[in-house]
Scaffold this active site. Sequence first.
Site, PDB file in Angstrom:
ATOM      1  N   MET A 135      30.864  -4.834 -38.758  1.00  0.00           N
ATOM      2  CA  MET A 135      32.016  -3.938 -38.681  1.00  0.00           C
ATOM      3  C   MET A 135      31.765  -2.533 -39.218  1.00  0.00           C
ATOM      4  O   MET A 135      32.421  -1.589 -38.815  1.00  0.00           O
ATOM      5  CB  MET A 135      33.212  -4.557 -39.416  1.00  0.00           C
ATOM      6  CG  MET A 135      33.769  -5.786 -38.741  1.00  0.00           C
ATOM      7  SD  MET A 135      34.165  -5.512 -37.016  1.00  0.00           S
ATOM      8  CE  MET A 135      33.041  -6.648 -36.267  1.00  0.00           C
ATOM      9  N   GLY A 165      32.070 -10.949 -35.137  1.00  0.00           N
ATOM     10  CA  GLY A 165      33.060 -11.408 -36.104  1.00  0.00           C
ATOM     11  C   GLY A 165      33.807 -12.654 -35.686  1.00  0.00           C
ATOM     12  O   GLY A 165      34.309 -13.386 -36.531  1.00  0.00           O
ATOM     13  N   GLN A 166      33.910 -12.928 -34.398  1.00  0.00           N
ATOM     14  CA  GLN A 166      34.763 -14.024 -33.925  1.00  0.00           C
ATOM     15  C   GLN A 166      33.927 -15.060 -33.162  1.00  0.00           C
ATOM     16  O   GLN A 166      32.878 -14.729 -32.611  1.00  0.00           O
ATOM     17  CB  GLN A 166      35.856 -13.480 -33.011  1.00  0.00           C
ATOM     18  CG  GLN A 166      36.764 -12.476 -33.702  1.00  0.00           C
ATOM     19  CD  GLN A 166      37.934 -12.085 -32.824  1.00  0.00           C
ATOM     20  OE1 GLN A 166      38.897 -12.815 -32.729  1.00  0.00           O
ATOM     21  NE2 GLN A 166      37.847 -10.940 -32.192  1.00  0.00           N
ATOM     22  N   LYS A 191      34.548 -21.808 -45.604  1.00  0.00           N
ATOM     23  CA  LYS A 191      35.556 -21.913 -44.528  1.00  0.00           C
ATOM     24  C   LYS A 191      35.211 -23.069 -43.594  1.00  0.00           C
ATOM     25  O   LYS A 191      36.081 -23.814 -43.158  1.00  0.00           O
ATOM     26  CB  LYS A 191      35.639 -20.603 -43.722  1.00  0.00           C
ATOM     27  CG  LYS A 191      36.304 -19.470 -44.463  1.00  0.00           C
ATOM     28  CD  LYS A 191      36.623 -18.311 -43.548  1.00  0.00           C
ATOM     29  CE  LYS A 191      35.417 -17.615 -42.970  1.00  0.00           C
ATOM     30  NZ  LYS A 191      34.570 -16.925 -43.945  1.00  0.00           N
ATOM     31  N   CYS A 204      36.777  -5.158 -32.822  1.00  0.00           N
ATOM     32  CA  CYS A 204      35.640  -5.523 -33.678  1.00  0.00           C
ATOM     33  C   CYS A 204      34.280  -5.376 -33.003  1.00  0.00           C
ATOM     34  O   CYS A 204      33.289  -5.238 -33.711  1.00  0.00           O
ATOM     35  CB  CYS A 204      35.817  -6.928 -34.249  1.00  0.00           C
ATOM     36  SG  CYS A 204      35.737  -8.263 -33.075  1.00  0.00           S
ATOM     37  N   MET A 205      34.213  -5.426 -31.673  1.00  0.00           N
ATOM     38  CA  MET A 205      32.892  -5.462 -31.051  1.00  0.00           C
ATOM     39  C   MET A 205      32.661  -4.408 -29.977  1.00  0.00           C
ATOM     40  O   MET A 205      31.563  -4.324 -29.430  1.00  0.00           O
ATOM     41  CB  MET A 205      32.677  -6.824 -30.377  1.00  0.00           C
ATOM     42  CG  MET A 205      32.599  -7.992 -31.301  1.00  0.00           C
ATOM     43  SD  MET A 205      31.499  -7.731 -32.675  1.00  0.00           S
ATOM     44  CE  MET A 205      30.028  -7.231 -31.816  1.00  0.00           C
TER      45      MET A 205
END
Lengths: 775, 83
Positions: free
Chosen positions: A366, A403-404, A92, A181-182
Amino acid sequence: MNRRDVLKSMAAGAAIGAAEAMFPGVFFVPAGGLSTAAAQTPAADGGLAWKKTPCRFCGVGCGLLVGISNGRAVAVKGDPASPVNRGLCCVKGYHSVMALYGKDRLTRALVRKDGKLVPVPMKEALDLVASKMAETIKTHGKDAVAMYGSGQWTIPDGYVASKFMKGGIGTNNLEGNARLCMASAVTGFMTSFGLDEPMGCYEDIDHADTFVLWGNNMAEMHPVLFSRLLERRLKNPDVKIIDLATRWTRTSMAADRSILFKPQTDLAIANAICHEIIRNDWVHTGFVRDHVSFHEGKTSIGYGLEDKFAFKDEPKTITLERYRELLADYSVEKVEALSGVPARELRYLASLYADPRRKVMSLWCMGFNQHTRGTWINNLVYNIHLLVGKIATPGNSPFSLTGQPSACGTVREVGTLTHRLPHGDVTDEKARKLAAEIWSVPVERIPAKPTYHTVEMFRAVDRGDIRFLWIQVTNPMVTMPKLRRYRDGLKKDDRFIVVSDVYPTPTTDVADVVLPAAMWIEREGMFGNSERRTQHFDRMLTPPGEAMSDTWQIIEVARRMGFEKLFPWSEATHIPEIWKEYSRFQHGPDHEMAPYEELKKRPGVMWPFVNGKETKWRYNGQYDPAAKGAFDFYGKPDHRAWIWFRPYEAPPEVPDAQYPFWLNTGRVLEHWHTGSMTRRVPILHQAVPAAYVELHPDDARRLGIGNGQRVRLVTRRGALVLPAQIDGRARPPEGQVFVPFFDEGLLINELTLDAYCPISGQPDYKKCAVKVERA
Amino acid sequence: MPIKSYLAYPVRGQREALVAALRGLGGCEVVVAANRDLLVVVTDTPDEATEDALQEALARLPAIESLALVAGISEGEARYEST
C-alpha cells in the site's frame, strides 16, 4: 492423537501464531507434553473432516485445512502441502473460522420500509432489486446503474458480475474495491511490461539474499511471508532485510537496517538509486541493450481532486543518454536534502541492487499503491531491477504484494473494473469481440468506453448520474476517502442502494436492500493470490438462514431481468461451468488457467499452466512457455520492458502552519480491513479493540498528551477524537501521526483526502495535512 | 470444559522457575520460546471446578509477569468459544 489432542494443538498453534505475529523471528522449542511440531502441525484427524481452502483474509493466499464436525467449522491448521505457507498461519488465519459465527450474522434479507430495515423473504428482496434496477435503466438509462464489488469476491462472483453488467445490461459501470488498493500496481505493470501481475513468485524468497521492503510493514500485513524472509535469514546469515519506510514498525524492528524517509520522496529515492547505478557504470549493459527501452511521459499530471478529472499520458521513446540527463537532478546529495535519507544510505541501497553477487527482491504494497504518483513509483522500482538486469530469474524479483484474497484472481484477472473485460480492455475491439463470442451477445452491447473508476463512481452517485448501486463484499462507508461526501451521496432520497454482506456495517446502514451473503467456505469458489496462484475451495458448510452466495444472488437478479440465457447453469454445477467458460478467455501460453479438476486436487496452481506445468518465472525463456529467447517481455509491442523516467512531484496537500502534521492511515495485524469480520472474533477484538492515533513521544510531550489521552485530529475534511498511543507497536517520526482504519466507530476516512493517481485512479490514504491537539 | 491457550510472560530472570511451576500444575502444557522470554501455555481441564482451581493457581504464580488468553476451544460444543 485423539480429538482433544487435536484441539489442544490448535489452541497452541493459535498462541504460537499470535506470538510470531507480535514478535517476528520468535521460535519455540518443546518443554513439556506438547512438542513444537505437534503444536504447529497437528497431524491426526481427531475425528474431524479436514478440507483445504485458501485463507479468506489478505492476498498472501495461505493454504488452510479446516476441520468440520457436525456441520460446523471447529478447527483450523495451516496446510503443510501449501507451498505458500507450508503449514504456518498468522493470528487471523488461526481464528478465521470464528468469523463465520458472529452472533449478528445476516441471515435474512432486509428492505427499508418507512426508514427502517425490516426482514423480508429473500425472494421478495431479489424481486425488488431486479425491478428497481430495471426501472432505473428505463428511466435514467443503463449507465445510471452500477455494481461495486471487491478483491474478496471469488472468481465466479466477479465473472458473473462482469457478464451481467457488460454483456447483459451493457454498461461499464462495474468496479471493485481493489481500485483502492491495487490499481497503481496494475498500471505499473501495464506501463512497464504491458501485462499485469508479477513475473516471479514466492519461491523467489528461497533464492534471494537481499530484501528491500518499500513502505511495506510486512510483519503485520503479510506476516506469513515475512516469516519466510526471517527463516531465510536464519539459514543464511548473509541475508539482508532493509526496511525503507515512513514510520518505524515491527518490520523495522526485525530488519537489518531501517531507513526512514519523508512522505512521497520514495519517488526521488528510487531515482537516486538509478542515478547512482548509472554514475558508477553498474548498468547491466547487455540486458539493457537487448531487453529494455526508455520512455518518458507527461509531468505535472494533477491529483484528481475535481469531479470528472481526466488524464491521458503521452509516452515518448527516449535514449539511455536522455534518461541519464533527466536523472541529473537526483544525485544522492540532492535527494538526501529532499528525503531525509543520508547520501551514504542511498549509495548503500544502490550498491545492494547492483552487486552482481546478490539476488534482490523488492517488496511493496500500500505504501506504493496508495500514492498520488502510485503508477510512477511502481515504474521506478522496475527501473532499478531492469537497469541491473535483476528480474524474472529465481531470487531477482520486484514483487508487488496484494491486500485481498482475490484482488488478483478476481478484480485483475476477471477484470471487474470499468475499463476491463475478462481478457483485455473494453477499448480493444478484439477483446470486445472475444467477450461477445464467448457470452453469445452482440458485440455492440459491450460499450467501448470506460465510465467511472471507484472515486468517480461514488462522485457520480453523489451527483445523481448513478441512481442504483449494488455493493457486494465490501464496506465503502468505512473505506472511501473524504467519506462524508460519499456517505451523504448514497443517503440521498432518490438513490437506491443494495448491499450484500455477512454482517451489519456502516454500508448496510445506508442500504435500501440488504442481501445476506454466504461467506467463504459456505459456498464453492476460487481465489487468486499475489503470485498468480488460483486456489479452489469447496462448499463445506450450509450458509445460515437464507444467506446466498454472491454469485447466485447476481444470477437470480439477472434471470429476473431477462438474462436467463447468459446464466443457464444449475445451482449444483454452476461453479465448474463458470470456470470452464471463464478459462476460455485466458486460453494461450501467456495466461492458460488450470482445469477445474487440477484446482480441486492441488493447493493452488500458478498460471500460465501449460502442459500440466506451472510457470514460476514469466518472461524468462527457461521457464515461460510464452517467452522466446533468453528474455522476452512479450506484453509490449517491442518485446522490451519499458524504463520510464518519472520525476518527484509533491503531493497535493502538505503540512502547513494550520495543519502541521502528516496523517498516515493503514491496517493492523489483528484486523482484516474494516474489521467487520475480525472484530467479531473475540480474541482479535480484544487484542486491538479500538482505533488510536500513534504519535512520536516528543510531539506528544510538546502537546501535553500522555499515552491513552484523548487527541483531536482536524483536517480540512473533518475532525475525530481518538486515544493516543505512544511507543506502542510502532512509532511515527516527529511531525507525523498514524491511525488504523479498521474501527467503524472512529472513521478516520472522514478526514482523508480523495486525491488519486491520475493514471490508476487509486486514492492516496497515506498523506494529508492534519492538526493535532489535546482533546 | 474448554481448552485454552495463553501467552505467558515471565518475571525477568524467572523463566525457568515459571516453566517448572507450570509443569507442576495439573492440566498445563508449556511450549517455550527459544529466543524470547515468552511461553505458550495450553490448559485442559475436565470440569468447571478444576478449571477454576487452575485459574487461581495460575494467578498465584509469582514468576508470571502477565498472562494473555489467545484461544479457547470447547470440545463439548465442538466450536470456538466466544468469550
